[in-house]
Design a protein around this motif. Structure first.
Motif, PDB file in Angstrom:
ATOM      1  N   GLN A 138       8.377   3.167   7.198  1.00  0.00           N
ATOM      2  CA  GLN A 138       7.510   2.217   7.902  1.00  0.00           C
ATOM      3  C   GLN A 138       6.410   1.660   7.015  1.00  0.00           C
ATOM      4  N   ILE A 139       5.987   2.425   6.038  1.00  0.00           N
ATOM      5  CA  ILE A 139       4.840   2.079   5.202  1.00  0.00           C
ATOM      6  C   ILE A 139       5.278   1.917   3.748  1.00  0.00           C
ATOM      7  N   VAL A 140       4.766   0.873   3.100  1.00  0.00           N
ATOM      8  CA  VAL A 140       4.988   0.677   1.667  1.00  0.00           C
ATOM      9  C   VAL A 140       3.619   0.530   1.004  1.00  0.00           C
ATOM     10  N   ILE A 141       3.292   1.480   0.137  1.00  0.00           N
ATOM     11  CA  ILE A 141       1.994   1.509  -0.538  1.00  0.00           C
ATOM     12  C   ILE A 141       2.234   1.486  -2.046  1.00  0.00           C
ATOM     13  N   SER A 142       1.490   0.649  -2.734  1.00  0.00           N
ATOM     14  CA  SER A 142       1.648   0.495  -4.184  1.00  0.00           C
ATOM     15  C   SER A 142       0.321   0.768  -4.888  1.00  0.00           C
ATOM     16  N   PRO A 143       0.377   1.134  -6.177  1.00  0.00           N
ATOM     17  CA  PRO A 143      -0.856   1.295  -6.946  1.00  0.00           C
ATOM     18  C   PRO A 143      -1.367  -0.025  -7.499  1.00  0.00           C
ATOM     19  N   ASN A 144      -0.530  -1.076  -7.389  1.00  0.00           N
ATOM     20  CA  ASN A 144      -0.848  -2.354  -8.038  1.00  0.00           C
ATOM     21  C   ASN A 144      -0.597  -3.514  -7.069  1.00  0.00           C
ATOM     22  N   THR A 145      -0.894  -4.713  -7.542  1.00  0.00           N
ATOM     23  CA  THR A 145      -0.691  -5.925  -6.757  1.00  0.00           C
ATOM     24  C   THR A 145       0.557  -6.628  -7.268  1.00  0.00           C
ATOM     25  N   ASN A 146       1.679  -6.367  -6.610  1.00  0.00           N
ATOM     26  CA  ASN A 146       2.955  -6.938  -6.990  1.00  0.00           C
ATOM     27  C   ASN A 146       3.430  -7.828  -5.843  1.00  0.00           C
ATOM     28  N   SER A 147       3.360  -9.134  -6.041  1.00  0.00           N
ATOM     29  CA  SER A 147       3.691 -10.070  -4.964  1.00  0.00           C
ATOM     30  C   SER A 147       5.126  -9.907  -4.482  1.00  0.00           C
ATOM     31  N   PHE A 200      -7.986  -4.030  -7.294  1.00  0.00           N
ATOM     32  CA  PHE A 200      -9.217  -3.569  -7.942  1.00  0.00           C
ATOM     33  C   PHE A 200     -10.227  -4.695  -8.099  1.00  0.00           C
ATOM     34  N   THR A 201      -9.739  -5.935  -8.183  1.00  0.00           N
ATOM     35  CA  THR A 201     -10.612  -7.089  -8.396  1.00  0.00           C
ATOM     36  C   THR A 201     -10.465  -8.077  -7.242  1.00  0.00           C
ATOM     37  N   ALA A 202     -11.360  -9.063  -7.208  1.00  0.00           N
ATOM     38  CA  ALA A 202     -11.244 -10.125  -6.205  1.00  0.00           C
ATOM     39  C   ALA A 202      -9.941 -10.895  -6.379  1.00  0.00           C
ATOM     40  N   SER A 203      -9.530 -11.129  -7.635  1.00  0.00           N
ATOM     41  CA  SER A 203      -8.270 -11.834  -7.871  1.00  0.00           C
ATOM     42  C   SER A 203      -7.094 -11.043  -7.317  1.00  0.00           C
ATOM     43  N   ASP A 204      -7.074  -9.729  -7.572  1.00  0.00           N
ATOM     44  CA  ASP A 204      -6.029  -8.885  -6.991  1.00  0.00           C
ATOM     45  C   ASP A 204      -6.011  -9.021  -5.475  1.00  0.00           C
ATOM     46  N   ALA A 205      -7.183  -8.949  -4.881  1.00  0.00           N
ATOM     47  CA  ALA A 205      -7.283  -8.960  -3.424  1.00  0.00           C
ATOM     48  C   ALA A 205      -6.744 -10.260  -2.837  1.00  0.00           C
ATOM     49  N   PHE A 206      -7.134 -11.387  -3.402  1.00  0.00           N
ATOM     50  CA  PHE A 206      -6.657 -12.667  -2.878  1.00  0.00           C
ATOM     51  C   PHE A 206      -5.160 -12.847  -3.123  1.00  0.00           C
ATOM     52  N   ASN A 207      -4.667 -12.397  -4.267  1.00  0.00           N
ATOM     53  CA  ASN A 207      -3.238 -12.487  -4.528  1.00  0.00           C
ATOM     54  C   ASN A 207      -2.446 -11.649  -3.527  1.00  0.00           C
ATOM     55  N   ALA A 208      -2.958 -10.474  -3.226  1.00  0.00           N
ATOM     56  CA  ALA A 208      -2.286  -9.607  -2.262  1.00  0.00           C
ATOM     57  C   ALA A 208      -2.284 -10.224  -0.861  1.00  0.00           C
ATOM     58  N   LEU A 209      -3.405 -10.778  -0.466  1.00  0.00           N
ATOM     59  CA  LEU A 209      -3.475 -11.421   0.852  1.00  0.00           C
ATOM     60  C   LEU A 209      -2.553 -12.625   0.922  1.00  0.00           C
ATOM     61  N   ASP A 210      -2.515 -13.405  -0.139  1.00  0.00           N
ATOM     62  CA  ASP A 210      -1.630 -14.578  -0.171  1.00  0.00           C
ATOM     63  C   ASP A 210      -0.167 -14.172  -0.018  1.00  0.00           C
ATOM     64  N   ALA A 211       0.183 -13.006  -0.564  1.00  0.00           N
ATOM     65  CA  ALA A 211       1.566 -12.531  -0.478  1.00  0.00           C
ATOM     66  C   ALA A 211       1.894 -11.899   0.863  1.00  0.00           C
ATOM     67  N   GLY A 247     -19.083  -5.364  -2.447  1.00  0.00           N
ATOM     68  CA  GLY A 247     -19.365  -6.622  -3.131  1.00  0.00           C
ATOM     69  C   GLY A 247     -18.161  -7.536  -3.150  1.00  0.00           C
ATOM     70  N   ILE A 248     -16.978  -6.974  -3.408  1.00  0.00           N
ATOM     71  CA  ILE A 248     -15.753  -7.787  -3.384  1.00  0.00           C
ATOM     72  C   ILE A 248     -15.414  -8.181  -1.952  1.00  0.00           C
ATOM     73  N   LYS A 249     -15.605  -7.268  -1.031  1.00  0.00           N
ATOM     74  CA  LYS A 249     -15.324  -7.536   0.384  1.00  0.00           C
ATOM     75  C   LYS A 249     -16.102  -8.741   0.893  1.00  0.00           C
ATOM     76  N   ALA A 250     -17.291  -8.980   0.338  1.00  0.00           N
ATOM     77  CA  ALA A 250     -18.145 -10.067   0.808  1.00  0.00           C
ATOM     78  C   ALA A 250     -17.517 -11.441   0.614  1.00  0.00           C
ATOM     79  N   VAL A 251     -16.610 -11.572  -0.357  1.00  0.00           N
ATOM     80  CA  VAL A 251     -15.996 -12.880  -0.605  1.00  0.00           C
ATOM     81  C   VAL A 251     -14.612 -12.996   0.035  1.00  0.00           C
ATOM     82  N   LEU A 252     -14.134 -11.939   0.666  1.00  0.00           N
ATOM     83  CA  LEU A 252     -12.823 -11.963   1.309  1.00  0.00           C
ATOM     84  C   LEU A 252     -12.933 -12.523   2.722  1.00  0.00           C
TER      85      LEU A 252
END
Length: 208
Positions: free
Chosen positions: A86-95, A113-124, A144-149
């Motif tokens: 049911q769950i898929v968890i990764s250590p990285n941001t792999n679209s 780990f970064t804002a770029s990672d976070a936005f890429n993950a959300l986009d995927a 701090g990163i959460k503030a821009v998400l």
């Protein structure tokens, strides 16, 4: 299925059973569920992880959400889908992994780990962002990163978390946590794991 709604029905503690073996995973999972931890991850760099996960799928039967961590390829996602993970968890941001997870109708929680990672993950299409290693960023760094998400983006902290950590992260509106070696290490008995799990659950609930 609305996996985010399903995920949030459970207490926000993910048990990371790195190194667990199939012949012990069921008794450990029963111990965790009885203690109140109903999100369970078997990392794919554990011995015979697909066997362990298949056993957990049968055991959980609606009582827990179970799946894999350290998922690195879309092929792994396909194999997990085939055994009912049911769950898929990764250590990285792999679209590719995130998109395949969504296509297979499973819950996606990639590592960022970064804002770029976070936005890429959300986009995927990620359901929850796993900030890892959390102890490097700390509650302030993640906040701090959460503030821009996007407002309301679900976030979990993984890495260096124990029962003393919950209050500081929850004060920053971070409500999900992955607990690894604090809870499970190869060789630790189910009774020992149960004692630690109950302490984690009590601390988590108190922090809320």
């Amino acid at each position: 299925m609305n996996w985010l709604n399903e995920f949030t029905k459970h207490r926000g503690i993910v048990a990371i059973l790195r190194g667990v073996r199939p012949n012990e995973v069921e008794v450990i999972a029963e111990t965790l569920i009885e203690a109140g931890i109903t999100l369970i991850e078997v990392p794919l760099n554990s011995p015979d992880p697909f066997d362990s996960i298949a056993r957990l799928v049968k055991l959980s039967d609606g009582r827990a959400l179970v799946g894999a961590g350290t998922v690195l390829t879309a092929d792994d996602v396909d194999r997990l889908s085939g055994i009912g993970s049911q769950i898929v968890i990764s250590p990285n941001t792999n679209s590719d992994v995130i998109r395949r997870t969504r296509k297979c109708d499973m819950f996606s929680m990639p590592g960022v780990f970064t804002a770029s990672d976070a936005f890429n993950a959300l986009d995927a299409g990620a359901h929850v962002l796993k900030f890892f290693p959390a102890d490097t960023l700390g509650p302030g760094g993640i906040s701090g990163i959460k503030a821009v998400l996007p407002v309301g983006t679900p976030i979990a902290a993984v890495g260096g978390i124990d029962e003393t950590s919950f209050a500081a992260y929850r004060a920053k509106d971070i409500h999900g946590f992955g607990i690894g070696s604090t809870l499970y290490k190869p060789g630790r008995t189910a009774d020992e794991i149960g004692t630690i799990a109950r302490k984690l659950v009590a601390a988590f609930d108190a922090a809320g």
